[in-house]
Design an enzyme around this catalytic site. Structure first.
Site, short mmCIF file in Angstrom:
data_model
loop_
_atom_site.label_atom_id
_atom_site.label_comp_id
_atom_site.label_asym_id
_atom_site.label_seq_id
_atom_site.Cartn_x
_atom_site.Cartn_y
_atom_site.Cartn_z
N THR A 13 0.86 -1.18 0.00
CA THR A 13 0.00 0.00 0.00
C THR A 13 0.90 1.24 0.00
O THR A 13 2.06 1.16 0.40
CB THR A 13 -0.88 0.04 1.26
N LYS B 13 -13.18 17.99 11.28
CA LYS B 13 -13.97 18.01 12.52
C LYS B 13 -14.26 19.44 12.91
O LYS B 13 -13.37 20.17 13.36
CB LYS B 13 -13.22 17.29 13.63
N GLU C 124 -5.99 -3.85 -0.22
CA GLU C 124 -6.28 -4.95 0.70
C GLU C 124 -7.54 -5.73 0.32
O GLU C 124 -7.82 -6.77 0.92
CB GLU C 124 -6.47 -4.39 2.13
P1 ADP Z 1 -3.49 3.54 -1.78
O1 ADP Z 1 -2.32 2.65 -1.80
O2 ADP Z 1 -3.41 4.78 -2.58
O3 ADP Z 1 -4.12 3.74 -0.44
P2 ADP Z 1 -5.72 1.96 -2.44
O4 ADP Z 1 -6.26 1.68 -3.77
O5 ADP Z 1 -5.51 0.80 -1.56
O6 ADP Z 1 -4.44 2.72 -2.69
O7 ADP Z 1 -6.65 3.02 -1.73
C1 ADP Z 1 -7.83 2.62 -1.13
C2 ADP Z 1 -8.60 3.81 -0.64
O8 ADP Z 1 -9.02 4.62 -1.73
C3 ADP Z 1 -9.89 3.44 0.06
O9 ADP Z 1 -9.65 3.09 1.39
C4 ADP Z 1 -10.70 4.71 -0.09
O10 ADP Z 1 -10.37 5.67 0.90
C5 ADP Z 1 -10.27 5.24 -1.43
N1 ADP Z 1 -11.24 4.88 -2.46
C6 ADP Z 1 -11.23 3.80 -3.25
N2 ADP Z 1 -12.28 3.80 -4.10
C7 ADP Z 1 -13.00 4.91 -3.82
C8 ADP Z 1 -14.20 5.49 -4.35
N3 ADP Z 1 -14.89 4.94 -5.35
N4 ADP Z 1 -14.64 6.64 -3.79
C9 ADP Z 1 -13.96 7.22 -2.79
N5 ADP Z 1 -12.81 6.75 -2.28
C10 ADP Z 1 -12.34 5.61 -2.78
#
Ligand code: ADP
Length: 548
Positions: free
Chosen positions: A188, A445, A336
């Site tokens: 990640t 917040k 994940e």
């Molecule tokens: P990174 O390594 O950049 O975190 P990920 O693809 O694992 O890459 O990121 C996942 C995160 O991206 C999610 O936990 C969420 O916060 C955000 N995310 C994924 N898809 C969406 C979506 N359709 N709308 C809003 N946020 C999203």
């Protein structure tokens, strides 16, 4: 008394079965790549199977053992695809490294993963030269190209693709082993702390691929020409390379060329019907089209656009629908979750909705799919209702969701029932549609209440003069935090605090209105194309809000 067992065959779910199937049943379906070293490359699933066999034989010749990690620093191309099937199929673990991370992070990742071999594209030759002295386990570097294209490099154990791979036999007996065996590894981005490794298995990958074929998800099928804009180093390009093989869909791989013009031309020339990517790449495509009003995007004939990784702004959804005549399929997920968590597809009852109400449904991240259990909880872990209003911490569980990180980093991310903590805050409505409110750490917040940055950004991006928008919380003496909106105007346009607040006042709650609006030339993004909020918060930490 032991349970009576069924009498069905216990065949392991293997990634090699995908490429074997594609080669046997869809041998002539095309796979087109734009190469990092220049030019185009065309093959088909039969050719891809041969290349995957050659990769497997090459790994054997290097003495790579089952379970050992093989790293890649590579764009989307046929060679990377051959590694997807050849490395995992032979029992080794494909470790796709995100080259957009900082050099120190890449060094950390490659050492943590203990990569034994590192394959790299020409683009990353200088990066590899810089990293190599710090990589403790890499014994062999493989340049993903012909020797004729290889830049001058001084690396221990340096080989070229044409010598190492192309010279191998095109036959390989794919081994059969436990389907729970690790197949690929992806870290990640680690916006806070060190990146953590998500270790997929053959079983999780094959099950996830099956779900990608469902018409109620991405609907990948053999009639499709899929342009994979989402990088193959980002959660296995959302699993689509595997799903495409499972049904013999045609693939178009754009290499490093993700600018608007290149994406547009490749879509047009290869008659792409479906494409997947994060919102930022689509913004680049829109910018190009803005500068070329003579182009009619409808002539592309693209049918579906899959978007995930960040929220789909309303303006983007409407533009794809109205100007391209394409359907937007939004998904929420994470590295994940392989990454399918929820997918936005309408239910029959939505067909009767008025246009505006329909858009509101479409903008939700999506509904749960079979295999993924969802729940939202309060700060103390108590379950919250699915009423579409109550916000809670999102947890998910399923056969393609991570149970922990590689080498146990970060402790256990799952609760007693096996639900994984996503770090996202969401609502779920009575139909099971999930709407993402924020990443828990990005929520603003204000006076003990939370402001959803996704909602405000979406509303701001529907302003005709806005190309991109980000909202962050800035310290406020009375309210603890108040929102500051940063906007990148479209070329030749501008936005003022007053005009934006007025525009937003009919779209979001009054107390969500940003206290100030700043125009900026560009916004920082993470290595996976998300707004880099940590940098923005740091940069504007002491910003004097006019309301303070
Ligand atoms: P990174 O390594 O950049 O975190 P990920 O693809 O694992 O890459 O990121 C996942 C995160 O991206 C999610 O936990 C969420 O916060 C955000 N995310 C994924 N898809 C969406 C979506 N359709 N709308 C809003 N946020 C999203």
């Amino acid at each position: 008394m032991p349970a009576m067992q069924g009498l069905m065959q216990d065949r392991p779910l293997m990634i090699s079965s995908l490429i074997e199937h594609a080669a046997r049943f869809h041998p002539h379906t095309k796979i087109v790549s734009r190469l990092p070293e220049g030019g185009m490359h065309r093959t088909d699933w039969a050719g891809m199977h041969r290349a995957a066999c050659q990769v497997a034989n090459a790994l054997q010749s290097l003495g790579v053992q089952p379970g050992e990690r093989v790293g890649t620093l590579a764009w989307n191309s046929w060679r990377h695809l051959a590694l997807y099937f050849g490395v995992s199929g032979s029992g080794a673990v494909l470790h796709t490294i995100n080259p957009r991370l900082f050099a120190e992070q890449i060094t950390y990742i490659a050492n943590h993963a203990e990569d034994r071999v590192l394959f790299f594209d020409i683009t990353f030759a200088p990066l590899v030269a810089q990293l190599a002295p710090h990589l403790k386990t890499v014994a062999t570097y493989v340049f993903m190209g012909a020797r004729a294209h290889m830049p001058a490099l001084e690396l221990p154990g340096l080989l070229c693709w044409d010598e190492l791979v192309d010279s191998q036999s095109e036959c390989f007996d794919w081994p059969e082993f436990d389907e729970r065996t690790a197949s690929s590894l992806c870290y990640t981005s680690g916006t806070t702390g060190n990146p953590k490794g998500v270790l997929y298995s053959h079983r999780s990958t094959v099950l996830h691929s099956l779900m990608e074929l469902a018409p109620d998800t991405f609907g990948v099928n053999s009639h499709e020409t899929i342009m994979l804009i989402v990088p193959m180093f980002h959660a296995n390009a959302w699993g689509t390379p595997y799903a495409a093989a499972m049904v013999g869909a045609s693939l178009v791989l754009p290499g490093p060329h993700l600018d608007g013009q290149s994406v547009y031309e490749l879509m047009r020339d290869e008659k792409v019907s479906f494409s997947q990517g994060v919102p930022t790449v689509w913004l680049m495509l829109f910018q190009y089209l803005d500068a070329h009003p003579e182009i009619d995007p409808r002539a592309l004939g693209i049918k579906r656009i899959g978007i995930g990784g960040a929220a789909v702004p309303r303006a983007m959804l409407e533009r794809f629908e109205n100007q391209f005549g394409a359907q937007v399929v939004q998904g929420w997920g994470m590295t994940e979750t392989s990454p399918i968590g929820v997918i936005s597809r309408l239910l029959p009852k939505h067909e009767a909705l008025a246009p505006d109400a329909l858009i509101q449904v479409k903008l939700k991240q999506g509904r749960g799919v079979w295999g993924v259990d969802l729940k939202i909880e309060d700060d103390d872990g108590r379950p919250l209702p699915w009423d579409g209003r109550t916000w809670g911490h999102l947890r998910v569980r399923g056969p393609w969701i991570a149970s922990g990180y590689f080498k146990g980093e970060g402790g256990s991310p799952v609760d007693e029932q096996g639900f994984f903590a996503t770090g996202d805050v969401a609502t779920i409505d009575p139909d099971g549609f999930l709407q993402l409110v924020d990443r828990a750490k990005d929520v603003i917040k204000s006076g003990g209440e939370w402001i959803s940055s996704i909602d405000v950004e979406n509303a701001a991006m529907s302003h005709p003069a806005v190309a991109e928008a980000a909202i962050i919380g800035v310290a406020h003496p009375k309210w603890q935090e108040r929102p500051l909106l940063l906007v990148v105007p479209r070329p030749g346009q501008s936005v003022t605090r007053e005009s934006m607040r007025e525009f937003l006042s009919t779209r979001i709650a009054r107390w969500w209105l940003p206290d100030d609006v700043l125009q900026v030339a560009e916004l920082p993004h993470t290595a996976t194309g998300k707004l880099l909020k940590t940098r923005l918060r740091q940069q504007y930490r002491n910003y004097p809000l006019p309301t303070a």
